[in-house]
Design an enzyme around this catalytic site. Structure first.
Site, short mmCIF file in Angstrom:
data_model
loop_
_atom_site.label_atom_id
_atom_site.label_comp_id
_atom_site.label_asym_id
_atom_site.label_seq_id
_atom_site.Cartn_x
_atom_site.Cartn_y
_atom_site.Cartn_z
N HIS A 309 0.82 -1.22 0.00
CA HIS A 309 0.00 0.00 0.00
C HIS A 309 0.85 1.27 0.00
O HIS A 309 0.32 2.36 -0.24
CB HIS A 309 -0.92 0.03 1.22
CG HIS A 309 -2.00 -1.01 1.20
ND1 HIS A 309 -2.86 -1.17 0.14
CD2 HIS A 309 -2.35 -1.95 2.11
CE1 HIS A 309 -3.70 -2.15 0.40
NE2 HIS A 309 -3.40 -2.66 1.58
N ASP A 345 -2.69 -10.65 -2.30
CA ASP A 345 -3.25 -10.11 -1.07
C ASP A 345 -4.71 -9.74 -1.32
O ASP A 345 -5.07 -9.32 -2.42
CB ASP A 345 -2.47 -8.87 -0.63
CG ASP A 345 -2.83 -8.39 0.76
OD1 ASP A 345 -2.05 -8.63 1.68
OD2 ASP A 345 -3.90 -7.76 0.91
#
Length: 586
Positions: A309, A345
């Site tokens: 992220h 993910d």
């Protein structure tokens, strides 16, 4: 990203312990400001939980009692004994007139509770097994990993440990060169990265994640044993500048001077976090270089904090530095021309996509929950394909709901991931391996099993001549993350992942998602056209079959014949299947 200021409580690390001040420290980023409060040490813990109303009430109560004492003292000084007797009411408390409703003061009873080691959920003290995941209150998962029984205490695990050591004892004593080509990157200093402030329950991204995986590998005799360690080093600012802007690098570095800080409400840092993030990135860079240069066949980066992220100039989603991006560029420095990053993910790797969205030498493919942008972080729709000449080098496979499992992922691999990857022909492959799509994860709520992760790893190992690096990202159920990571590493070691699903049957959501992605990506990868035609044919047959079953189901109830001419004639024709009804798409 919207600029935001987050208030954090910080100890002063020995500097001006008795100073009460509050100051904001700007960490150099245009988008992140960390506010640090230096509170006076040694406050009375009993006052910490009181609201302002409670404090005010206590003060008012105290003033009333004080006035009463002063009044009594003044009267006793000025009046005679007779006068005092005649004015007895002045010495009586108002509440003494009527004590019919008097009750003894209720003693505050504190409810005892405990947090599950496996999933962090809260349970009452009298409960032995977690209400959410079933893990025992005295779980041994941090000592044995997923090999520990979820239903028994630690004492019951001794025999199981002895049996596992007996099975793998030949692997502990010096491994040969042929089975030592899998590297594992790990350093205990990464365990020091933790949330200082205790919230309602422990933060899901916690040091126990690495401890559980390491315990599983040790119990199975894999690491130490069959895998080789790699020495850790902190990545240099110059290497980080290939991925992040200088302001972001400085913002992370400055957290080492602060006892507790936050980049976003869920992305914390303490005084050890910057070092942990640099160690994680350094391990990933060195693993990529070692694997590509032929010093090892493949590797697993057992690192935290996670990274996918983290973008060019922001930390978010528990991530500080983008480990997979650092590894990709390190592989290119070592000589790789083309790098594939496969991100499984459950959350979209918005940071990795941002870093490489204009880069044709790095192909980014992500499978994640999206739900029309309602699932964190909201990015990663199928229409996001890259830009500025790199269209098609970003492939997003966005699930429209949770619950997707092995068949959906394998189906997407067979019809999207592998066809595009084979055409791209990477020199090096990186897996951003978050295990939060695993069965039992409290954040992902999907259904991928360790066998499913093993199959996907095996399918990717045929690329890049087997030069494969797996980088740990998310995953917050310790039992799920440790069993899944162990299954993946066993595949890296050459073990058979089990029976391969040659014709995986997806869910309706999985099939529709793959069709959507194929329609978009076939504009950039022509080899997908034939796959799309085949699947559309299957989808059409499925639609016809589904409509037929729906019609038969409606006809199971035959209405009375007299409904045909009465008020219920419309309902009659509907139940007979004689009224067309628009069916909703799945």
């Amino acid at each position: 990203m919207v600029s935001e200021t987050v208030q954090v409580s910080c100890a002063t690390n020995g500097e001006a312990d008795n100073i009460q001040s509050c100051k904001k420290r700007h960490l150099g980023s245009d988008e992140t400001t960390i506010a640090c409060c230096y509170d006076k040490m040694g406050n009375d813990e009993g006052d910490l939980g009181k609201s302002s109303r409670e404090v005010t009430d206590n003060l008012n109560c105290g003033d009333t009692q004080l006035d009463g004492v002063r009044k009594k003292a003044r009267l006793s000084k000025e009046l005679t004994l007779q006068d005092m007797y005649n004015n007895q009411d002045a010495f009586d408390d108002d509440d003494d007139d009527d004590d019919s409703d008097w009750e003894p003061m209720q003693k505050h009873v504190e409810i005892m509770k405990w947090f599950c080691t496996n999933c962090t959920m809260v349970n009452l003290d009298d409960v032995v097994h977690c209400d959410i995941c079933g893990e025992h209150k005295e779980s041994g998962i941090l000592r044995h990993g997923f090999y520990a029984s979820p239903f028994s205490q630690e004492a019951d695990l001794i025999q199981a440990e002895l049996e596992l050591k007996e099975i793998h004892k030949d692997l502990h004593s010096g491994s040969s060169a042929s089975n030592s080509s899998t590297l594992v990157g790990f350093d205990e200093r990464m365990l020091l990265h933790s949330e200082v402030e205790m919230k309602s329950h422990p933060h899901p991204e916690r040091p126990d994640r690495l401890r559980a995986i390491a315990a599983s590998l040790a119990t199975a005799g894999i690491f130490p044993g069959r895998c080789h360690p790699i020495s850790a080093r902190e990545i240099t600012p110059e290497e980080l500048q290939m991925v992040h802007c200088s302001e972001h690098i400085e913002a992370v570095r400055l957290t080492s001077r602060i006892f507790s800080s936050y980049f976003t409400p869920d992305t914390y840092a303490n005084e050890h976090s910057a070092c942990a993030a640099r160690l994680a990135a350094g391990l990933c860079a060195d693993l990529a270089s070692a694997i590509f240069s032929g010093h090892a066949k493949n590797g697993f980066a057992l690192v935290r904090p996670p990274g996918h992220h983290a973008g060019v100039k922001q930390a978010m989603g528990f991530c500080l530095h983008n480990n997979a991006a650092v590894a990709a560029l390190a592989a290119q420095v070592a000589g790789a021309k083309k790098v594939l990053i496969l991100d499984w993910d459950v959350h979209h790797g918005n940071g990795t996509q941002e870093i490489f969205e204009h880069n044709k030498s790095v192909l980014y493919i992500s499978l994640h929950r999206h739900e029309g942008g309602k699932f964190y972080p909201g990015t990663g729709s199928a229409a996001e394909v890259g830009s500025k000449g790199a269209e098609g080098y970003c492939v997003n496979i966005p699930w429209s709901r949770g619950g997707v499992g092995d068949n959906d992922y394998i189906f997407a691999f067979q019809h999207v991931v592998l066809p595009i990857a084979l055409e791209f022909a990477p020199d090096f492959t990186i897996i951003s391996a978050g295990f939060d799509a695993a069965r039992g994860d409290p954040l992902g709520c999907c259904d991928v099993t360790p066998a499913g992760y093993a199959q996907m790893t095996h399918m990717l190992s045929c690329l890049s001549g087997g030069k494969l690096l797996v980088v740990l990202e998310g995953g917050y159920n310790l039992r799920s993350i440790s069993s899944s990571a162990t299954a993946v590493i066993k595949v890296l070691l050459g073990e058979n992942p089990g029976e391969e699903l040659e014709d995986a049957i997806p869910s309706k959501v999985g099939l529709l998602t793959v069709l959507q992605v194929l329609k978009i990506q076939m504009n950039f990868w022509p080899t997908l056209a034939s796959s799309l035609e085949k699947l559309q044919a299957k989808w059409g047959m499925y639609s016809i079959e589904n409509k037929r079953k729906h019609t038969e189901k409606r006809r199971q109830f035959l209405p009375p014949l007299w409904w045909k001419c009465g008020r219920k004639r419309l309902l009659y024709h509907f139940l007979r299947g004689q009224v067309p009804v628009k069916s909703k798409g799945f």
